[in-house]
Design an enzyme around this catalytic site. Structure first.
Site, PDB file in Angstrom:
ATOM      1  N   SER A 121       0.813  -1.217   0.000  1.00  0.00           N
ATOM      2  CA  SER A 121       0.000   0.000   0.000  1.00  0.00           C
ATOM      3  C   SER A 121       0.852   1.275   0.000  1.00  0.00           C
ATOM      4  CB  SER A 121      -0.966  -0.005   1.180  1.00  0.00           C
ATOM      5  OG  SER A 121      -0.261  -0.251   2.373  1.00  0.00           O
ATOM      6  N   ASP A 342      -3.236   5.543  12.069  1.00  0.00           N
ATOM      7  CA  ASP A 342      -2.373   5.121  10.967  1.00  0.00           C
ATOM      8  C   ASP A 342      -1.113   5.987  10.913  1.00  0.00           C
ATOM      9  OD1 ASP A 342      -1.154   4.367   8.618  1.00  0.00           O
ATOM     10  OD2 ASP A 342      -2.934   4.571   7.355  1.00  0.00           O
ATOM     11  N   HIS A 345       0.902   4.813   6.619  1.00  0.00           N
ATOM     12  CA  HIS A 345       0.656   5.459   5.318  1.00  0.00           C
ATOM     13  C   HIS A 345       0.837   6.973   5.455  1.00  0.00           C
ATOM     14  CE1 HIS A 345      -1.675   1.636   5.164  1.00  0.00           C
ATOM     15  NE2 HIS A 345      -0.981   1.545   4.050  1.00  0.00           N
TER      16      HIS A 345
END
Ligand SMILES: *[C@@H]1O[C@H](CO)[C@@H](O)[C@H](O)[C@H]1NC(C)=O
Ligand SMILES: *[C@@H]1O[C@H](CO)[C@@H](O)[C@H](O)[C@H]1NC(C)=O
Length: 365
Positions: A121, A342, A345
């Site tokens: 990702s 998170d 990311h």
């Protein structure tokens, strides 16, 4: 009287100046082929990855609300991130300026060509960033957008430029066997889908660290041995070596530009930047200067070691340190569902745009 003389003088000076300028222009035209080369040389001497973050009014390069390609998980503004300063930084290498990203120039240069990001990702993050940057340069361009589990595609139709994302978090294969999902360290069948590209940008690491529910496999096959687990850095080294062998055997470096997107850091452990109680949550600014207290993650050494032993030249897009400095650039709680934190990311617009500016600089060099 004197006034008039002055005017005449002024006119004469202007005339000489015009003459000088036009002479200079003739020269410049003659040496046209030399001038850009000089610029290129200056860029080559410059280490793009040593520098610091500066506030720059030309950033962000786009607004997430007008980019049709952003996944909700990266759209921090949409999901309520209240601060905006993190959007305004640009990376300043110590010994040169980064060339400004020009979407039309990029698409013209890559007209009719195929570009593919391969990895996890973090590849998705960078793929969407590049597509948004191009879209912001050419908001009326005709595009096709196909978002799929394994292979996603964006085509800038007017230029015939295809930019794909192939999701394979370990680069090597996960094989479904009787015992379950087997991470097979010496197999890279998935590579068949990467053949024939004009540019490949690889990345892997984060999934090698996952345990418990987020672990993507049940067993590891290491040569003849089927293992329940092994040292994750050893496994990463073996998987990366398989990948390197695949690239050396299957990619013609005169036809395909090869990049490895270096290890993207996380910011879950505040002690790494001397703030033991913190994570990325609530961080509003990058670290100043160009050192990260914790130093490079061990996986970065593995990437260096593997790339060094390859036959094909793979350009290391060495974004690790500059990303380590950006503890402020993660979605933290401003993801889609506001449940997680998170710190892995990155918000878009944001840090991956810099990765793409560096990719662009590396291609111009
Ligand atoms: C992005 O655009 C929207 C809609 O025009 C606007 O409300 C918002 O303030 C913009 N965001 C930023 C960070 O400029
Ligand atoms: C988009 O496609 C249409 C139809 O082919 C074409 O007329 C138009 O010029 C294209 N737009 C751009 C910006 O090239």
């Amino acid at each position: 009287m004197g006034h008039k003389a002055n005017n005449t003088l002024l006119l004469f000076s202007l005339f000489s100046l015009t003459l000088l300028v036009s002479l200079h222009q003739t020269r410049a035209t003659k040496s046209h082929n030399v001038t850009p080369l000089k610029g290129r040389k200056e860029l080559t001497k410059c280490n793009l990855f040593i520098g610091s973050w500066v506030i720059d009014p030309s950033h962000p390069l786009y607004n997430s609300s007008s980019c049709p390609f952003i996944d909700a998980q990266f759209d921090c503004q949409k999901f309520g991130r209240p601060d905006t300063q993190y959007l305004k930084y640009s990376w300043k290498p110590d010994s040169c300026a980064l060339p400004r990203f020009d979407g039309m120039e990029f698409l013209n240069k890559w007209r009719g060509k195929k570009i593919m990001f391969v990895g996890d990702s973090l590849s998705l993050n960078m793929w969407e960033s590049l597509s948004c940057m191009l879209h912001a340069s050419l908001p009326n361009a005709n595009t096709t957008f196909l978002r799929r589990e394994a292979l996603s595609t964006i085509i800038f139709q007017d230029y015939g430029v295809t930019i794909q994302l192939y999701r394979t978090p370990y680069l090597v294969d996960i094989v479904r066997e009787q015992v379950g999902r087997v991470l097979t360290l010496d197999s890279i069948q998935a590579g068949n889908a990467w053949v024939g590209m004009d540019m490949l940008i690889f990345n892997s690491w984060h999934w090698w660290t996952h345990t418990g529910n987020s672990q993507g496999w049940d067993y590891i096959r290491d040569g003849p041995n089927l293992l329940k687990d092994m040292d994750r850095l050893d496994a990463f080294y073996k998987g990366m070596s398989t990948w390197a062998g695949w690239v050396d055997l299957n990619v013609d470096p005169t036809k395909t530009k090869l990049f490895f997107q270096a290890i993207s850091p996380t910011h879950y452990q505040g002690q790494e930047w001397n703030q033991p109680k913190k994570s990325c949550s609530g961080e509003l600014e990058p670290l100043a200067g160009s050192t990260y207290p914790a130093g490079l993650p061990p996986a970065a050494n593995i990437v260096n070691r593997v790339l060094k032993n390859m036959k094909n030249p793979v350009y290391l897009l060495d974004i690790t340190l500059l990303s380590q400095l950006r503890k402020d650039a993660h979605p933290s709680v401003y993801g889609v569902d506001h449940t997680g934190n998170d710190c892995s990311h990155w918000c878009l617009p944001g840090l991956p745009d810099t990765w793409n500016e560096l990719l662009n600089a590396a291609l111009i060099m």
